[in-house]
Design an enzyme around this catalytic site. Sequence first.
Site, PDB file in Angstrom:
ATOM      1  N   ASP A   8       0.805  -1.221   0.000  1.00 42.82           N
ATOM      2  CA  ASP A   8       0.000   0.000   0.000  1.00 42.82           C
ATOM      3  C   ASP A   8       0.844   1.280   0.000  1.00 42.82           C
ATOM      4  O   ASP A   8       1.579   1.550   0.954  1.00 42.82           O
ATOM      5  CB  ASP A   8      -0.909   0.038   1.232  1.00 42.82           C
ATOM      6  CG  ASP A   8      -1.755  -1.225   1.388  1.00 42.82           C
ATOM      7  OD1 ASP A   8      -1.320  -2.304   0.929  1.00 42.82           O
ATOM      8  OD2 ASP A   8      -2.832  -1.135   2.007  1.00 42.82           O
ATOM      9  N   GLU A  39      -4.212   1.833  -2.618  1.00 44.48           N
ATOM     10  CA  GLU A  39      -5.471   2.265  -1.977  1.00 44.48           C
ATOM     11  C   GLU A  39      -5.333   3.466  -1.047  1.00 44.48           C
ATOM     12  O   GLU A  39      -6.330   4.103  -0.723  1.00 44.48           O
ATOM     13  CB  GLU A  39      -6.109   1.094  -1.211  1.00 44.48           C
ATOM     14  CG  GLU A  39      -5.378   0.733   0.054  1.00 44.48           C
ATOM     15  CD  GLU A  39      -6.273   0.185   1.155  1.00 44.48           C
ATOM     16  OE1 GLU A  39      -7.470  -0.006   0.935  1.00 44.48           O
ATOM     17  OE2 GLU A  39      -5.742  -0.026   2.261  1.00 44.48           O
ATOM     18  N   HIS A  68     -10.216   1.038   0.992  1.00 42.25           N
ATOM     19  CA  HIS A  68     -10.235   2.494   0.754  1.00 42.25           C
ATOM     20  C   HIS A  68     -10.441   2.852  -0.721  1.00 42.25           C
ATOM     21  O   HIS A  68     -10.296   4.021  -1.094  1.00 42.25           O
ATOM     22  CB  HIS A  68      -8.933   3.124   1.246  1.00 42.25           C
ATOM     23  CG  HIS A  68      -8.832   3.166   2.748  1.00 42.25           C
ATOM     24  ND1 HIS A  68      -9.651   3.956   3.524  1.00 42.25           N
ATOM     25  CD2 HIS A  68      -8.039   2.486   3.610  1.00 42.25           C
ATOM     26  CE1 HIS A  68      -9.347   3.785   4.796  1.00 42.25           C
ATOM     27  NE2 HIS A  68      -8.378   2.888   4.892  1.00 42.25           N
ATOM     28  N   HIS A 153      -6.428  -8.498   0.298  1.00 43.31           N
ATOM     29  CA  HIS A 153      -6.428  -7.327   1.168  1.00 43.31           C
ATOM     30  C   HIS A 153      -7.240  -7.658   2.417  1.00 43.31           C
ATOM     31  O   HIS A 153      -8.471  -7.683   2.382  1.00 43.31           O
ATOM     32  CB  HIS A 153      -7.040  -6.153   0.394  1.00 43.31           C
ATOM     33  CG  HIS A 153      -6.767  -4.833   1.014  1.00 43.31           C
ATOM     34  ND1 HIS A 153      -5.571  -4.181   0.844  1.00 43.31           N
ATOM     35  CD2 HIS A 153      -7.498  -4.044   1.826  1.00 43.31           C
ATOM     36  CE1 HIS A 153      -5.594  -3.045   1.509  1.00 43.31           C
ATOM     37  NE2 HIS A 153      -6.763  -2.940   2.121  1.00 43.31           N
TER      38      HIS A 153
HETATM   39 FE   LIG Z   1      -3.911   0.243   3.077  1.00 44.58          FE
HETATM   40 FE   LIG Z   2      -6.871  -1.412   3.552  1.00 47.67          FE
END
Ligand SMILES: [Fe+2]
Ligand SMILES: [Fe+2]
Length: 276
Positions: A8, A39, A68, A153
């Site tokens: 991420d 994200e 997200h 995720h």
């Molecule tokens: Fe994240």
């Molecule tokens: Fe996340």
Amino acid sequence: MRLLFLGDVVGRSGRKVVKHRLPELVSRWRLDFVVINGENAAGGFGITEPICQELLDAGADCVTSGNHVFDQKEALVFAARQERFLRPLNYPPQTPGRGANIFTARNGARVLVVNLMGQLFMPALDDPVAAVVREIEAMPLGRECDAIVVDFHAEATSEKQVMGAFLDGKASLVVGTHTHVPTADHRIQPGGTAYMSDVGMCGDYDSIIGMQKDEPLHRAMTKIASGRLGPAMGEATLSGIAVELDDTTGLATKVSALRLGPHLEEAVPTFWDEDR
Ligand SMILES: [Fe+2]
Ligand SMILES: [Fe+2]
């Protein structure tokens, strides 16, 4: 075949380290395919179309996401037209965007990327196992594609390990994202699928999972939210996993963690430098 997956990207400092270091790594290691989870790339929350393009321009072949994904509302629109951007596959079918896609790597290999989201301590989505089964049965490794990368995720390491074990021998690489903290369990499973419970984040680790520490500390002490969470702005660490695949089977032969930057102990895949 040489794969790199980066965790991420958090805020501006995360984008900066990707733009600063990834192009050189792609050429130095002659990477065939790069996946980045984006994200948190827009101020820590979601991703915009220009930021997605920045990550692609830096060397990503596919940008994945997670809970997200739609924090920036424009993602509802560009997720439908940007074929290199994925949202978790197990969202309801009416949700904009796609959860899996097939791409051509720099070596000509056909790479299926699947983005899934867990069910434990996460927003309630459809069953990720059923969703991934549909994808890999339609595109089996070694027949319809040459490599399969799964970004799971999820919050719980137990749920992630179940996915890793379930896909052992059926995918090239199964990685966890979302916790922003890298685990030390990167390995090749008995069936040949590379696995890591969480690849960590590309962000400033002098933080609370990429966010400035003041507000989370204040909330912990008072139980009152007094302000917005903002991404930490210090120097970021590039964090992910590097995997070499057998070109005939699509299964992993070498695996290494990647950590480049301050705060965490450095880790680099030495096996790609040795044969230069
Ligand atoms: Fe994240
Ligand atoms: Fe996340």
